[in-house]
Design an enzyme around this catalytic site. Structure first.
Site, mmCIF file in Angstrom:
data_model
loop_
_atom_site.group_PDB
_atom_site.id
_atom_site.type_symbol
_atom_site.label_atom_id
_atom_site.label_comp_id
_atom_site.label_asym_id
_atom_site.label_seq_id
_atom_site.Cartn_x
_atom_site.Cartn_y
_atom_site.Cartn_z
ATOM 1 N N GLU A 14 -4.092 8.126 7.393
ATOM 2 C CA GLU A 14 -5.107 7.200 6.891
ATOM 3 C C GLU A 14 -5.419 6.135 7.934
ATOM 4 O O GLU A 14 -6.582 5.762 8.137
ATOM 5 C CB GLU A 14 -4.625 6.567 5.588
ATOM 6 C CG GLU A 14 -5.672 5.750 4.862
ATOM 7 C CD GLU A 14 -5.190 5.227 3.521
ATOM 8 O OE1 GLU A 14 -5.995 4.547 2.852
ATOM 9 O OE2 GLU A 14 -4.028 5.478 3.141
ATOM 10 N N HIS A 20 0.825 -1.203 0.000
ATOM 11 C CA HIS A 20 0.000 0.000 0.000
ATOM 12 C C HIS A 20 0.865 1.261 0.000
ATOM 13 O O HIS A 20 0.564 2.245 -0.709
ATOM 14 C CB HIS A 20 -0.916 -0.021 1.227
ATOM 15 C CG HIS A 20 -1.763 1.198 1.369
ATOM 16 N ND1 HIS A 20 -1.549 2.126 2.355
ATOM 17 C CD2 HIS A 20 -2.827 1.637 0.654
ATOM 18 C CE1 HIS A 20 -2.442 3.099 2.253
ATOM 19 N NE2 HIS A 20 -3.234 2.824 1.230
ATOM 20 N N GLU A 47 2.164 1.787 -3.437
ATOM 21 C CA GLU A 47 1.100 2.333 -4.295
ATOM 22 C C GLU A 47 1.022 3.857 -4.160
ATOM 23 O O GLU A 47 0.848 4.578 -5.141
ATOM 24 C CB GLU A 47 -0.235 1.689 -3.912
ATOM 25 C CG GLU A 47 -1.455 2.272 -4.604
ATOM 26 C CD GLU A 47 -2.588 2.552 -3.641
ATOM 27 O OE1 GLU A 47 -3.118 3.688 -3.669
ATOM 28 O OE2 GLU A 47 -2.941 1.643 -2.863
ATOM 29 N N HIS A 48 1.162 4.368 -2.936
ATOM 30 C CA HIS A 48 1.168 5.816 -2.734
ATOM 31 C C HIS A 48 2.415 6.459 -3.319
ATOM 32 O O HIS A 48 2.343 7.515 -3.971
ATOM 33 C CB HIS A 48 1.103 6.122 -1.235
ATOM 34 C CG HIS A 48 -0.278 6.134 -0.672
ATOM 35 N ND1 HIS A 48 -0.843 7.233 -0.061
ATOM 36 C CD2 HIS A 48 -1.227 5.158 -0.615
ATOM 37 C CE1 HIS A 48 -2.068 6.943 0.342
ATOM 38 N NE2 HIS A 48 -2.318 5.685 0.030
#
Length: 423
Positions: free
Chosen positions: A136, A56, A59-60
């Site tokens: 997040e 993740h 991905e950022h």
């Protein structure tokens, strides 16, 4: 000619480039846009516990810039054309996708190819983006109807990576460095582990040509062997657990394992889940909300992965009524197991499920996902008419069989979050 036969499907076309890149596309007449996606076959189930969240985070990070585009330029080139650019990480893959007008396909392919294969992955960017991920995580922790699913997933799958948080934890994200990101990128972000899928006003040969023009065909092949993971032999034994938290409601998740995506019972399982809690007319909505007034939100959920599946029920209720709501859910599960579905309710459910499936196929993005699914889940293409026929073939005996095997209340792991346990 019936309405269904008027839309006979030939299925997506498929090409594998010399460097191992798999390309699938489906032409849909009558639209002017294209959904274009790159699916990297790496997700949270391929991580070690100490690197939880690395997929993740990567991905950022790929959106932070490339040698030829800044982070702002990556989004501007798509958005100023009226299109959209997005990405997300799942347990089994990471998706990068754009929705653009058909004439802008080359630009979408160029931008996504650039960010996926040529990210800078700079230390200074990581310091900033790590904070974004921590925010997040904080947002998830402050959102009880998200947090309860995270806690339930960890409870149900235990030490297996299916129980890991896709976001990672504060500790693991805080410890990840650019070396870990570069290692994952080198191992997974290459043509042999990437699937390209497109749907809409797209010609397959033109799509392949666009990929070649924008550099996808010149990429160096990599190691295409599957990333390390293992198939869970079973979830943890079913039991109830409570996590205390000061909230105005108690949030409850029931969950039990189901078969994998390719299992032919998937259609019957989806039908049962829909009848149980798939909308305002569902049994749980009518019983728990309309008849008893115990909850505003109550619904079923399900997910089918490559190797396993999962289904369950979510409800949120005031602490003093949460146990009654949970008992009502158990009662509906028990009734389903004991009785199955009567013929009239089953007939209505078949119509409802066929309608949902058919309407979903009017989305070019959903058609893109369906095309990619042939590789993501190792499944052959099934035309819509074949899927509808499978749904029509679901009978009372099959419904009763899957209900007894997968929906019995005693096989569900129950996680409650809030000021009072439901037992």
């Amino acid at each position: 000619m019936s309405p269904a036969s008027a839309f006979a499907e030939v299925g997506p076309r498929r090409t594998t480039l010399d460097n191992g890149l798999t390309v699938l596309s489906e032409h849909i007449p009558g639209v002017r846009s294209v959904a274009f996606g790159a699916f990297v076959l790496a997700g949270s189930i391929h991580e070690r516990r100490e690197t939880m969240g690395v997929s993740h985070l990567l991905e950022h990070m790929v959106f932070k810039g490339t040698p030829t585009r800044s982070a702002k330029q990556l989004s501007l080139e798509i958005e100023t054309l009226g299109g959209s650019l997005d990405a997300y990480t799942t347990r089994e893959y990471t998706s990068y996708q754009a929705r653009v007008l058909a004439e802008h396909l080359d630009i979408a392919a160029d931008v996504i190819g650039d960010l996926v294969f040529r990210p800078l992955l700079r230390d200074d960017d990581l310091k900033l983006e790590r904070n974004v991920i921590l925010e997040e995580i904080g947002m998830m922790e402050d959102t009880p109807d998200d947090l309860v699913f995270e806690l339930h997933n960890a409870l149900m799958w235990g030490e297996h990576p299916y129980g890991y948080s896709i976001l990672g934890t504060r500790e693991t994200v805080g410890a990840l460095d650019t070396g870990a990101l570069r290692a994952l990128h080198a191992r997974a972000y290459h043509p042999g582990r990437v699937v390209v899928a497109a749907s809409g006003l797209v010609d397959h040969d033109a799509l392949v040509d666009a990929l070649v023009r924008t550099g996808w065909g010149a990429l160096t092949p990599g190691d295409a062997t599957p990333l390390a993971t293992h198939v869970p032999t079973a979830s943890a034994p079913a039991y109830a657990h409570h996590t205390d938290k000061e909230l105005t409601q108690t949030h409850v998740v029931f969950g039990a394992p189901m078969p994998k995506h390719a299992d032919p019972r998937r259609y019957a399982l989806s039908l049962v889940s829909m009848v149980l809690g798939g909308g305002m007319s569902s049994r749980l909505f009518q019983r728990v909300r309309e008849e008893l007034g115990l909850a505003y939100a109550v619904h079923t959920f399900q997910s089918f992965h490559h190797d396993v599946g999962m289904q369950g029920v979510y409800v949120a209720s005031a602490p003093e009524t949460a146990r009654k709501a949970a008992d009502a859910i158990r009662g509906e599960l028990a009734r389903l197991v004991d009785e199955g579905l009567p013929a009239d309710e089953l007939a209505a459910a078949r119509r409802q499920l066929k309608g949902q499936v058919t309407l979903s196929m009017e989305s070019v993005t959903n058609r893109m996902y369906r095309a990619a699914g042939q590789v993501l889940y190792d499944e052959p293409f099934r035309p819509l008419d074949e899927v509808l026929a499978r749904i029509d073939a679901i009978d009372e005996a099959e419904v009763l069989a899957v209900s007894r095997e997968f929906f019995a209340p005693e096989i569900h792991t129950v996680l409650s979050l809030g000021p009072k346990a439901v037992g």
